[in-house]
Design an enzyme around this catalytic site. Sequence first.
Site, PDB file in Angstrom:
ATOM      1  N   ASP A  12      -0.933 -29.566  20.023  1.00 39.60           N
ATOM      2  CA  ASP A  12      -1.187 -29.476  18.587  1.00 39.60           C
ATOM      3  C   ASP A  12      -1.780 -30.812  18.132  1.00 39.60           C
ATOM      4  OD1 ASP A  12      -0.837 -28.614  15.788  1.00 39.60           O
ATOM      5  OD2 ASP A  12       0.804 -30.063  15.786  1.00 39.60           O
ATOM      6  N   ASP A  14      -1.977 -32.092  14.260  1.00 39.13           N
ATOM      7  CA  ASP A  14      -1.250 -32.685  13.133  1.00 39.13           C
ATOM      8  C   ASP A  14       0.229 -32.866  13.453  1.00 39.13           C
ATOM      9  OD1 ASP A  14      -3.557 -32.547  11.393  1.00 39.13           O
ATOM     10  OD2 ASP A  14      -3.180 -30.405  11.212  1.00 39.13           O
ATOM     11  N   ASP A 174       4.802 -30.142  17.379  1.00 38.40           N
ATOM     12  CA  ASP A 174       5.899 -30.703  16.588  1.00 38.40           C
ATOM     13  C   ASP A 174       6.560 -29.696  15.662  1.00 38.40           C
ATOM     14  OD1 ASP A 174       3.490 -30.685  14.890  1.00 38.40           O
ATOM     15  OD2 ASP A 174       4.771 -31.721  13.441  1.00 38.40           O
TER      16      ASP A 174
END
Length: 224
Positions: A12, A14, A174
Amino acid sequence: MDNRKIRLLIFDLDGTLADTMYGILDGVNMAMEKFGAPAHTYDEVRSYVGNGSRDLIKRALPKYMAENAELLEKAIKFYDGSCYPVTYKNRTDCYDGIIDALKELKERGYTLAVLSNKRDIFVRPMVSEMIPEGIISMAMGQRDDLPKKPDPAMAIYIAEKLGFEACETAFVGDSETDILTGQNAKMLTVGCSWGYRGEKILKEAGADVIIDGPSQLTELFRAF
């Protein structure tokens, strides 16, 4: 945990590779000002991200405005077309230790890719600017022809394009959206507690493993 079969790592963007929140925050508040809605804090916007700009703006607008379909569409279009294209690089950097970890993983023979729910037109230039050339084999964001995360289609697409099976792939992120994406794609899931959601949510989402810092990436994924 046996990582010997893993050859591809999909990250990922961001909150995993980089803190991109200030660029998002600035864009959101630019849109809020345009439509007469209250501005938001860093922590508020952090809680809104993860599912693309449509959900981001819907969550950021006051409920009575978000329920107005015409106004919502105008706000999303304004954010996508006039706000985030101006702000998306604002105060955006990879987390400390990420570049070193990516370099080491690449040197060990892993193939590295990036998948974000951010629009594709932003993902590729951000990755190319923040991460040295030759480390990331493929970077991809939200597109009209494939459903966004947590649907597994984009993750599977990346793996297939790069020549790997799901069982050879780890999805690193995250958020609960990232963990669910990896689970849906039948990939190993790695939660990054330093990002925007934290360890508790990653545990609740059922991440296979949770790491607390970029250096643990190289500990987890050792040489073949």
